[in-house]
Motif scaffolding. Structure first.
Motif, short mmCIF file in Angstrom:
data_model
loop_
_atom_site.label_atom_id
_atom_site.label_comp_id
_atom_site.label_asym_id
_atom_site.label_seq_id
_atom_site.Cartn_x
_atom_site.Cartn_y
_atom_site.Cartn_z
N SER A 8 -14.80 3.41 -83.01
CA SER A 8 -14.76 2.59 -84.23
C SER A 8 -13.83 3.19 -85.28
CB SER A 8 -16.17 2.44 -84.82
OG SER A 8 -16.64 3.66 -85.34
N ARG A 9 -13.50 4.46 -85.13
CA ARG A 9 -12.59 5.12 -86.06
C ARG A 9 -11.18 5.23 -85.49
NH1 ARG A 9 -17.61 6.52 -86.89
NH2 ARG A 9 -18.37 7.18 -88.94
N GLY A 10 -10.94 4.55 -84.38
CA GLY A 10 -9.62 4.55 -83.78
C GLY A 10 -9.32 5.78 -82.94
N LEU A 11 -10.34 6.60 -82.66
CA LEU A 11 -10.14 7.82 -81.89
C LEU A 11 -10.51 7.59 -80.42
CD1 LEU A 11 -11.64 10.35 -84.46
CD2 LEU A 11 -9.24 9.73 -84.13
N THR A 12 -9.92 6.56 -79.85
CA THR A 12 -10.28 6.19 -78.47
C THR A 12 -9.81 7.22 -77.45
OG1 THR A 12 -8.25 4.85 -78.36
CG2 THR A 12 -10.29 3.72 -79.00
N SER A 13 -8.78 8.00 -77.79
CA SER A 13 -8.28 8.99 -76.84
C SER A 13 -9.00 10.33 -76.97
CB SER A 13 -6.78 9.20 -77.04
OG SER A 13 -6.51 9.68 -78.34
N THR A 14 -9.85 10.46 -77.96
CA THR A 14 -10.65 11.68 -78.10
C THR A 14 -11.83 11.60 -77.15
OG1 THR A 14 -10.03 12.01 -80.42
CG2 THR A 14 -12.07 13.07 -79.66
N ALA A 15 -11.92 12.54 -76.23
CA ALA A 15 -12.96 12.51 -75.20
C ALA A 15 -14.28 13.03 -75.76
CB ALA A 15 -12.54 13.36 -74.01
N VAL A 16 -15.36 12.53 -75.19
CA VAL A 16 -16.68 13.11 -75.40
C VAL A 16 -16.90 14.11 -74.27
CG1 VAL A 16 -19.17 12.71 -75.46
CG2 VAL A 16 -17.61 11.06 -76.52
N SER A 17 -17.04 15.38 -74.60
CA SER A 17 -17.32 16.39 -73.59
C SER A 17 -18.80 16.71 -73.60
CB SER A 17 -16.49 17.66 -73.84
OG SER A 17 -16.63 18.10 -75.17
N ALA A 18 -19.33 17.11 -72.45
CA ALA A 18 -20.77 17.39 -72.35
C ALA A 18 -21.02 18.30 -71.14
CB ALA A 18 -21.57 16.09 -72.23
N THR A 19 -22.05 19.12 -71.15
CA THR A 19 -22.98 19.29 -72.25
C THR A 19 -23.10 20.74 -72.68
OG1 THR A 19 -24.77 19.55 -70.66
CG2 THR A 19 -24.48 17.35 -71.59
N ASP A 20 -22.13 21.56 -72.34
CA ASP A 20 -22.14 22.95 -72.78
C ASP A 20 -23.42 23.68 -72.40
OD1 ASP A 20 -19.62 23.12 -73.89
OD2 ASP A 20 -20.30 23.75 -75.85
N GLU A 21 -23.94 23.40 -71.21
CA GLU A 21 -25.15 24.10 -70.78
C GLU A 21 -24.86 25.57 -70.54
OE1 GLU A 21 -27.97 22.95 -71.10
OE2 GLU A 21 -28.18 20.86 -70.45
N ASN A 22 -25.90 26.39 -70.58
CA ASN A 22 -25.77 27.84 -70.49
C ASN A 22 -25.28 28.32 -69.13
OD1 ASN A 22 -27.51 30.57 -69.73
ND2 ASN A 22 -26.64 30.63 -71.79
N THR A 23 -25.64 27.60 -68.05
CA THR A 23 -25.28 28.03 -66.70
C THR A 23 -24.74 26.87 -65.89
OG1 THR A 23 -27.43 27.54 -65.67
CG2 THR A 23 -27.20 29.69 -66.77
N TYR A 24 -24.11 27.20 -64.78
CA TYR A 24 -23.56 26.18 -63.88
C TYR A 24 -24.68 25.32 -63.30
CZ TYR A 24 -20.00 29.84 -64.10
OH TYR A 24 -19.12 30.80 -64.54
#
Length: 485
Positions: free
Chosen positions: A251-267
């Motif tokens: 909605s802010r025009g940042l369509t190319s900005t990815a959502v990354s997830a989820t920074d968990e502590n371990t693999y």
């Protein structure tokens, strides 16, 4: 006469043998596979919280971390690490009072109280008095210094929602380590991050390539007595935040900005969380982020398979350990290259206490000290495996390889953790495996000695192979020129 490696006669003979092109017996041979492709390397990075809050105005640190220049520091000269990724932390703290309500976070260390921009819930309008864009100047300044020195990838990440979004108004965590975000603020957490991303684009000259809304969210150690910001999220709440964040960015025009997830502590936790998401949530994730605190354990390969099946990349978005020698860092980095196959790798605290920091520093006292040996170990990787290179398979957990197509250069980083031995590198599968007799420059760092980052000119191609002797606890980098896949 005893043939010891400390015997000068033997060393001379070995040197003559090497120059004549007859290899000494290798303890193992690593065959580099030119047909393999584990992705295009996006780069090396560091998180800016917390050290940049304290030292963000020191340009010499920016030179050390974000250039490959030789930089003066503490009476010596350091090889700049050449990092090109900066992870910027959206803080969760503020000191203001809202209708008599204030943040409850007495246990968080001052250096770890990261100032947040959305200081009250009265308005979501970033131009209103509910937002304070002058805070966190030092961390922002280091990000600008990094960009001025060539950093070209930026990620916005959160350790906790703003304190007033938390049920107990404490961004350190809930009393019992459970979920702390108020249900009516789940979308607001996404609004907060998307608003910062938009403001950075419009006012700071920073375009965040990705936004990460969580930090080790499945962990239950985020309690109200923690000394840092942190927050537990359930799988269901993570999914809501991810969906809302994707929508708010769009909605802010940042369509190319990815959502990354989820920074968990371990693999393994990262894999479990990913598999718990439904297909809609997974499609809203543009990249899997995971932390490397499982050390030599965990199924890196399964997380890689999951990412490959989804058609997205993996970043090891945070790594740290207390081993000042860099031994653990080298072991785990090489395992990542061989099994996790990330396209980027970031260190946690560039400046921290002994063992954890690349440079030793006291954040509470704002004092810098000496450089750890692990700094030079990391330099073996960051200064040679560069952005845009193609990562190749090596068939060995102690060897990583990358190919620079533009320069027709093959980079090999290898470590030896056992008794001293020869390692041979076989390039016979390449269409052009360099030139017979060509010099192969090598850089060497000992984990447990004074050799920090030494350049040697004593290694040469012999047909389609070359080899080098590795002392125990050594990492070496080789750059082979005139190579074609």
């Amino acid at each position: 006469m005893t043939l010891s490696l400390h015997n000068p006669v033997l060393l001379i003979l070995l040197g003559i043998t090497t120059l004549l092109g007859n290899p000494a017996a290798a303890d193992f041979t690593a065959t580099i596979n030119p047909a393999s492709n584990r992705g295009s390397w996006e780069g090396w990075g560091v998180s800016l919280a917390w050290w940049a809050k304290i030292f963000g105005n020191q340009s010499n640190l920016a030179d050390i971390f974000f250039t490959t220049n030789s930089v003066s520091f503490n009476g010596g000269t350091l090889p700049g690490l050449g990092l090109n990724i900066a992870r910027y932390n959206a803080g969760a703290c503020s000191s203001n009072s809202v209708n008599g309500t204030t943040m409850a976070a007495n246990s968080i260390l001052p250096s770890r109280q990261m100032p947040g921009y959305w200081i009250d819930w009265a308005s979501a309008d970033p131009t209103s008095s509910s937002w304070s864009w002058s805070v966190d100047a030092n961390q922002r300044n280091m990000m600008s210094l990094a960009k001025a020195r060539g950093a070209d990838r930026f990620e916005l990440f959160s350790n906790s929602p703003m304190w007033w979004m938390c049920s107990n108004h404490n961004p350190a965590g809930a009393a019992n380590g459970g979920e702390n975000i108020q249900s009516w603020n789940i979308v607001n957490h996404a609004v907060y991050l998307a608003t910062i991303a938009k403001y950075a684009h419009d006012n700071w000259g920073i375009t965040f390539a990705s936004v990460e809304a969580f930090n080790e969210p499945s962990s239950s150690w985020w309690t109200a007595t923690n000394n840092q910001e942190g927050s537990h999220f359930s799988i269901a709440t993570m999914a809501q935040v991810i969906t809302a964040l994707r929508s708010e960015l769009n909605s802010r025009g940042l369509t190319s900005t990815a959502v990354s997830a989820t920074d968990e502590n371990t693999y393994d936790i990262g894999l479990s969380t990913w598999n718990s998401f439904n297909s809609t949530t997974q499609k809203n994730v543009g990249r899997i982020n995971v932390h490397g605190y499982e050390g030599t354990g965990g199924r890196r390969d399964l997380l890689y398979s999951a990412a490959s099946a989804a058609g997205i990349e993996i970043w090891n978005s945070e790594y740290g350990d207390g081993d000042a020698t860099g031994t653990q860092l080298a072991q785990n980095l090489l395992l990542d290259f061989n099994w996790l196959h990330p396209t980027a790798w970031t260190y946690w605290q560039a400046v921290d206490t002994t063992g954890w920091g690349l440079i030793i520093g006291d954040l509470e006292a704002a004092q810098l000290s000496t450089v750890e040996q692990k700094f030079f170990v990391l330099a073996q990787f960051t200064r040679h495996i560069r952005e845009g290179m193609r990562i190749l398979d090596t068939g060995n957990n102690n060897v990583a390889a990358a190919y620079n197509a533009a320069g027709r250069t093959l980079v090999i980083v290898a470590a030896n953790f056992d008794a001293g031995q020869y390692i041979t590198f076989d390039l016979s599968e390449f269409s052009q495996p360099s030139t017979n007799g060509a010099l192969v420059p090598r850089w060497s760092t000992h984990f447990n000695s004074s050799e920090q980052y030494a350049l040697h000119s004593d290694t040469f191609m012999s047909g389609t192979k070359f080899w080098s002797y590795f002392d125990q606890n050594t990492v070496q980098t080789f750059e082979v020129s005139n190579v074609s896949l």
